[in-house]
Write a protein that holds these residues in place. Sequence first.
Motif, PDB file in Angstrom:
ATOM      1  N   ALA A 267      52.553  38.471  28.993  1.00 26.07           N
ATOM      2  CA  ALA A 267      51.143  38.094  28.874  1.00 26.07           C
ATOM      3  C   ALA A 267      50.587  37.574  30.187  1.00 26.07           C
ATOM      4  O   ALA A 267      49.407  37.788  30.503  1.00 26.07           O
ATOM      5  N   ALA A 268      51.415  36.892  30.980  1.00 27.81           N
ATOM      6  CA  ALA A 268      50.940  36.359  32.260  1.00 27.81           C
ATOM      7  C   ALA A 268      50.600  37.495  33.219  1.00 27.81           C
ATOM      8  O   ALA A 268      49.595  37.422  33.946  1.00 27.81           O
ATOM      9  N   VAL A 270      49.662  40.555  32.341  1.00 31.95           N
ATOM     10  CA  VAL A 270      48.450  41.185  31.823  1.00 31.95           C
ATOM     11  C   VAL A 270      47.224  40.384  32.227  1.00 31.95           C
ATOM     12  O   VAL A 270      46.205  40.942  32.665  1.00 31.95           O
ATOM     13  N   ALA A 271      47.312  39.060  32.119  1.00 28.36           N
ATOM     14  CA  ALA A 271      46.185  38.200  32.499  1.00 28.36           C
ATOM     15  C   ALA A 271      45.875  38.335  33.984  1.00 28.36           C
ATOM     16  O   ALA A 271      44.701  38.409  34.385  1.00 28.36           O
ATOM     17  N   LYS A 272      46.913  38.368  34.815  1.00 28.68           N
ATOM     18  CA  LYS A 272      46.699  38.520  36.252  1.00 28.68           C
ATOM     19  C   LYS A 272      46.093  39.890  36.578  1.00 28.68           C
ATOM     20  O   LYS A 272      45.224  40.001  37.452  1.00 28.68           O
ATOM     21  N   LYS A 274      44.095  41.548  34.837  1.00 27.80           N
ATOM     22  CA  LYS A 274      42.665  41.507  34.517  1.00 27.80           C
ATOM     23  C   LYS A 274      41.865  40.760  35.572  1.00 27.80           C
ATOM     24  O   LYS A 274      40.645  40.933  35.667  1.00 27.80           O
ATOM     25  N   GLU A 275      42.534  39.941  36.367  1.00 26.77           N
ATOM     26  CA  GLU A 275      41.857  39.203  37.441  1.00 26.77           C
ATOM     27  C   GLU A 275      41.740  40.010  38.723  1.00 26.77           C
ATOM     28  O   GLU A 275      40.966  39.654  39.616  1.00 26.77           O
ATOM     29  N   GLN A 292      47.286  48.661  28.286  1.00 30.65           N
ATOM     30  CA  GLN A 292      47.338  47.715  27.167  1.00 30.65           C
ATOM     31  C   GLN A 292      46.365  48.119  26.060  1.00 30.65           C
ATOM     32  O   GLN A 292      45.522  47.348  25.613  1.00 30.65           O
TER      33      GLN A 292
END
Length: 593
Positions: A267-268, A270-272, A274-275, A292
């Motif tokens: 998840a980390a 994936v979050a990065k 998106k940034e 995803q």
Amino acid sequence: MTDGGKRVVQQRPGGKLLADALVAQGVTHAFCVPGESYLDLLDGLYAQRNRVQLVTCRFEAGAVHMAEAYGKLTGKPGVAIVTRGPGACHAAIGVHVAFQDSTPLVLIVGQIPFEETDRESFQEVDYRKMFAPLAKWVTQIDEAARIPELMAHAFDVARSGRPGPVVVAISEEMQRETAAVPDIGPARVLPPHPAPEAVPAMMDMLRKAQKPLAVLGGGGWTAEGRAAIRDFLLANDLPVAVSFRRQGLFDGTSPNYAGDLGVGADAALVAKAKECDLFLAIGTRMGEPVSQGYTLLDMAGATPIVQVHQDQAEIGRVYRPALGITSDLNAFAAAARAAAPVENPPWAGWTRELRAAREAQAEAPEVGGPLDLASALQALEKALPPDTIFTTDAGNFATWPTRFMHVREGQDFLGPTNGAMGYGVPAAIGAAVVHPDRCVVCFVGDGGMLMTGQEIATAFHHSVAPIVLVFNNQMYGTIRMHQEKTFPGRVSGTALTNPDFARFIESFGGHGEVVERTDDLVPAFERARASGKPALIELRTDPEQITNRSTIAQLREQARRAAEGASTAAQAPSSSSVAARAPEPRRTSPRPR
């Protein structure tokens, strides 16, 4: 042969012409399940037995998986041969794997006599219709004189552009028909290179970025291409992720490695992702696993994307890139390496952040029970030879080695991006046939093991010795996970009853072990490798630990909370009544994880 300087072409039956066509295309291995529909081809291969190793398999899907593994490891089309009707149907899953994995493959299918076409003859299938959505090209050879032409074209198509599978049906009587035609070898075709302005344009975009992310994927990479793209990425200190089951494309121990962006991604990461403000999609199709579920980025291009692919039709197929580069991946890698790197890139801290997130994900969590799978796999990683070939089947078990182990430079990783169960064991055997001197390790669940595990007989028959790790939790784990999320506690159709897997391989004459404790895996592996035999290590895992992040109890609790939330939402007053009175604040206390 020649006569007075002129080429003399002898009459040959179609079966021999087919075998000779394979030799002309440089084929060294063919994987088959024999059938009466291609007896003449088998006889032709007998005449070429010193040049083409015919690997006799037990199941058509296994044969095609072995050929697909050959294609992945060599970059040359793997060759599988199956009989008509049921044989072709069994083989179809391997064709689908090759299609979605962009692996060059030629499947030869025996066919009914062409004079019986459209009578629903015994085992008749129209392969052009059957394989049309699964293959790059499907053809049928009904005239022996056209064998060299059509076989040469089949190999050309399998190798060209985005590599993939080609299906060639060979009618029965054509194999007995004679023709005097010359063999046709492969054409020398130079790969497409990036346009002159492509790499400079990409570097201009890179110089303006603050948080770039490179994602490597696709098929057709060579060792030289992987080295070139590595040099480019490291020279620019870029964070690097790999797409689904492409761990062999980049060294997982590198300080620039950020993890795998696929099914079960951290998840980390994936979050990065998106940034990021520049997404370098190098080889990846930007399909459902990488994106995803098509939620990672804005499809209209709010985040600039540079997409590099061999097939122009794949560029912008879903996500609109700011820059598309059509090129052979290895040619692109060489051109990118030659470009002057960005001086003092501002994203050094960003790269370290992504690496720290990857290292945190790879830390073995504290779990109860005698077998701590994460710690056992990390100990195994240290014991593996530097040139190990990994193959993996599909299932929840596969996320354990992906999360807690690292594929290093010099190692290879083969996995089905279409999620095909039953791939791992045959692929391991195919890999061992290609590289009998290298250590081959297969990861497979108990479900996948009994889909194609009988192919281990092929390893004995051809004297190769892969080591198979069976993750046994007595269930179809991925489906049970989704079942518990959607219908908690209502177990239906996902439980399994298994044999003693160690005794299973021992019945073939192989080496079997059962591991139930953390410290026992490495010694078991070392004994398996020292045996020199095909080996199987059964890891008896805790069924309660359904994923590497959750237990069944935790999934049921999450489902209960979700149901309570939905019920509360359904009982909430209408917007008009809410407007009429001020809501009371809702207080919740944190629950332990």
